[in-house]
Scaffold this motif. Structure first.
Motif, mmCIF file in Angstrom:
data_model
loop_
_atom_site.group_PDB
_atom_site.id
_atom_site.type_symbol
_atom_site.label_atom_id
_atom_site.label_comp_id
_atom_site.label_asym_id
_atom_site.label_seq_id
_atom_site.Cartn_x
_atom_site.Cartn_y
_atom_site.Cartn_z
ATOM 1 N N THR A 165 54.127 19.108 -36.617
ATOM 2 C CA THR A 165 53.368 20.355 -36.498
ATOM 3 C C THR A 165 52.882 20.572 -35.074
ATOM 4 O O THR A 165 52.949 21.683 -34.537
ATOM 5 C CB THR A 165 52.177 20.334 -37.468
ATOM 6 N N THR A 225 53.302 26.835 -40.396
ATOM 7 C CA THR A 225 52.926 26.090 -41.603
ATOM 8 C C THR A 225 54.038 26.145 -42.640
ATOM 9 O O THR A 225 54.375 25.128 -43.271
ATOM 10 C CB THR A 225 51.631 26.658 -42.197
ATOM 11 N N ILE A 270 46.967 33.487 -34.964
ATOM 12 C CA ILE A 270 46.243 33.328 -36.232
ATOM 13 C C ILE A 270 46.958 34.060 -37.364
ATOM 14 O O ILE A 270 47.168 33.506 -38.447
ATOM 15 C CB ILE A 270 44.796 33.827 -36.088
ATOM 16 N N GLY A 304 47.180 26.013 -31.384
ATOM 17 C CA GLY A 304 47.795 27.193 -30.798
ATOM 18 C C GLY A 304 46.851 27.971 -29.903
ATOM 19 O O GLY A 304 47.231 28.395 -28.800
ATOM 20 N N CYS A 350 47.358 24.527 -41.494
ATOM 21 C CA CYS A 350 47.204 25.861 -40.920
ATOM 22 C C CYS A 350 45.997 25.915 -39.991
ATOM 23 O O CYS A 350 46.082 26.461 -38.888
ATOM 24 C CB CYS A 350 47.066 26.894 -42.035
ATOM 25 N N ALA A 401 53.824 23.699 -32.863
ATOM 26 C CA ALA A 401 52.749 24.659 -32.586
ATOM 27 C C ALA A 401 52.606 24.918 -31.091
ATOM 28 O O ALA A 401 52.364 26.061 -30.675
ATOM 29 C CB ALA A 401 51.433 24.144 -33.161
ATOM 30 N N ILE A 428 46.903 24.123 -36.848
ATOM 31 C CA ILE A 428 47.806 24.910 -36.007
ATOM 32 C C ILE A 428 47.041 26.007 -35.276
ATOM 33 O O ILE A 428 47.319 26.299 -34.109
ATOM 34 C CB ILE A 428 48.936 25.509 -36.862
ATOM 35 N N VAL A 429 46.075 26.621 -35.951
ATOM 36 C CA VAL A 429 45.262 27.651 -35.299
ATOM 37 C C VAL A 429 44.527 27.062 -34.096
ATOM 38 O O VAL A 429 44.508 27.651 -33.005
ATOM 39 C CB VAL A 429 44.271 28.267 -36.306
ATOM 40 N N ALA A 435 50.502 30.807 -36.926
ATOM 41 C CA ALA A 435 50.061 29.669 -37.738
ATOM 42 C C ALA A 435 50.663 29.673 -39.136
ATOM 43 O O ALA A 435 51.180 28.638 -39.595
ATOM 44 C CB ALA A 435 48.533 29.635 -37.808
#
Length: 283
Positions: A77, A122, A114, A184, A177, A81, A180-181, A118
Motif C-alpha cells: 500500500t 484501497t 481523499i 498520500g 484507506c 500510495a 493511504i489518505v 485513496a
C-alpha cells in the motif's frame, strides 16, 4: 435393409448450438455465480449476527486474519500510495499553473487523493493482496476436502471461516484507506513544497477551505464496502474451487479479476450517489 446414413446437422443448427453453448458458458454462468455470491453474503451476515448473539464468534480466527491481511497489504500500500500522490500532484500542478490558480493546489490535490485516490488504491490492494490470499487459503482447504470434513463434523464453514474473514476484510480496508489518505496527503504536501516550490501555508489553507469531514467518511465507507465485496467474492470462489492445484491458481485469478471489476463499478455508483446527496461546497 441398408442403414440410412445419419444426416449431418445444418449450418443453422450448428450456429444455434454454438450460441446456446456460449450462453451457458458465460452469461448464464455469470448470473448463477452472482446469485450464489449474494446468497453467501446474506448467509454470512446472518451467521455473523447469530454467532455474536450466541457468543460463539471465532475471535481468534478474526484476529489471525486481521494480522495476516495487514501483513500482506501494508507495505504494498505504501509503495502504491506514494507514486499515486506524486502523479496527482504533478498533474494538478500543471493544470493549476495553466489556469493561474496556484493557490488552490492544496485543495485539488488533497481532495483528489481523499475522494478518489485513496479508495481506488484501497480497492486494488484489497482485491490483489487480500482477495487472492483469502481465495488461495479456502481453495486449498477445498481441494484437500477440509471443507467437506468440517460439514461432516457439524461445523458450519460460513460461520467458522467466512464470517471472520468478512469482518477482518472490512476492518483492514477501512484502516488501509485512512493510512493511504495520510501517506498520500503527506506525499503531496512534501512534493508540492520541495519539488514544485509551493508555499506550505497556501497548501494547507486551501485544503482546509474545501475539505469537509464527509469526504473522509465517504472514502472510509467506500473502503468498507470494498472489503466486504472482496471477502464475499474471494470466499465464494475459494469454496467452489475444483481441479487440484491448477484449479486453485485459476480460482485466485478469477477472484482478483472479478473483485477489481466489481469494486471499480461500485466506486462509480457510490461516487455518483455521494455527489447527488452531498454536492460540492461552494466558496
Amino acid at each position: 435393409m441398408t442403414p440410412q446414413p445419419a444426416t449431418e446437422p445444418s449450418e443453422l443448427g450448428r450456429l444455434i448450438d454454438s450460441a446456446t453453448g456460449l450462453w451457458r458458458r458465460h452469461p448464464q454462468q455469470s448470473i448463477e455465480t452472482l446469485g450464489r455470491q449474494v446468497l453467501l453474503g446474506r448467509a454470512t451476515i446472518a451467521q455473523l449476527f447469530l454467532s455474536l448473539v450466541q457468543r460463539r464468534f471465532p475471535f481468534q480466527e478474526f484476529i489471525k486474519q486481521c494480522a495476516f491481511m495487514a501483513n500482506v497489504s501494508a507495505l504494498p500500500t505504501v509503495f502504491v500510495a506514494i507514486p499515486v500522490a506524486v502523479v496527482v500532484s504533478i498533474q494538478v500542478g500543471a493544470l493549476v499553473n495553466q489556469v493561474g490558480a496556484t493557490t488552490f493546489i492544496g485543495a485539488v490535490a488533497g481532495l483528489g487523493i481523499i475522494r478518489q485516490g485513496a479508495p481506488l488504491v484501497t480497492s486494488l490492494m484489497i482485491a490483489g493482496a487480500v482477495g487472492s490470499a483469502i481465495c488461495a487459503d479456502l481453495g486449498s482447504r477445498t481441494i484437500r476436502e477440509e471443507i467437506d470434513a468440517m460439514k461432516v463434523m457439524g461445523v458450519d464453514p460460513v460461520r467458522r471461516l467466512v464470517a471472520p474473514r468478512l469482518v477482518a476484510a472490512v476492518l483492514v480496508s477501512v484502516l488501509l484507506c485512512g493510512f493511504i489518505v495520510f501517506v498520500g496527503f503527506a506525499t503531496a504536501y512534501m512534493f508540492n513544497v520541495y519539488a514544485q516550490q509551493g508555499t506550505p501555508g497556501s497548501f494547507i489553507s486551501s485544503f482546509a477551505s474545501f475539505a469537509v469531514a464527509n469526504d473522509l467518511l465517504a472514502a472510509l465507507f467506500k473502503a468498507a464496502i470494498f472489503g466486504a465485496l472482496t471477502a464475499i467474492i474471494a470466499c465464494d470462489i475459494g469454496l467452489h474451487t475444483k481441479g487440484g492445484p491448477g484449479g486453485v491458481a485459476n480460482s485466485v485469478n478469477s477472484a482478483v479479476v472479478t473483485s477489481i471489476l466489481m469494486l471499480f463499478a461500485t466506486n462509480i455508483i457510490v461516487t455518483q450517489l455521494y455527489n447527488i446527496f452531498f454536492p460540492a461546497k461552494v466558496v
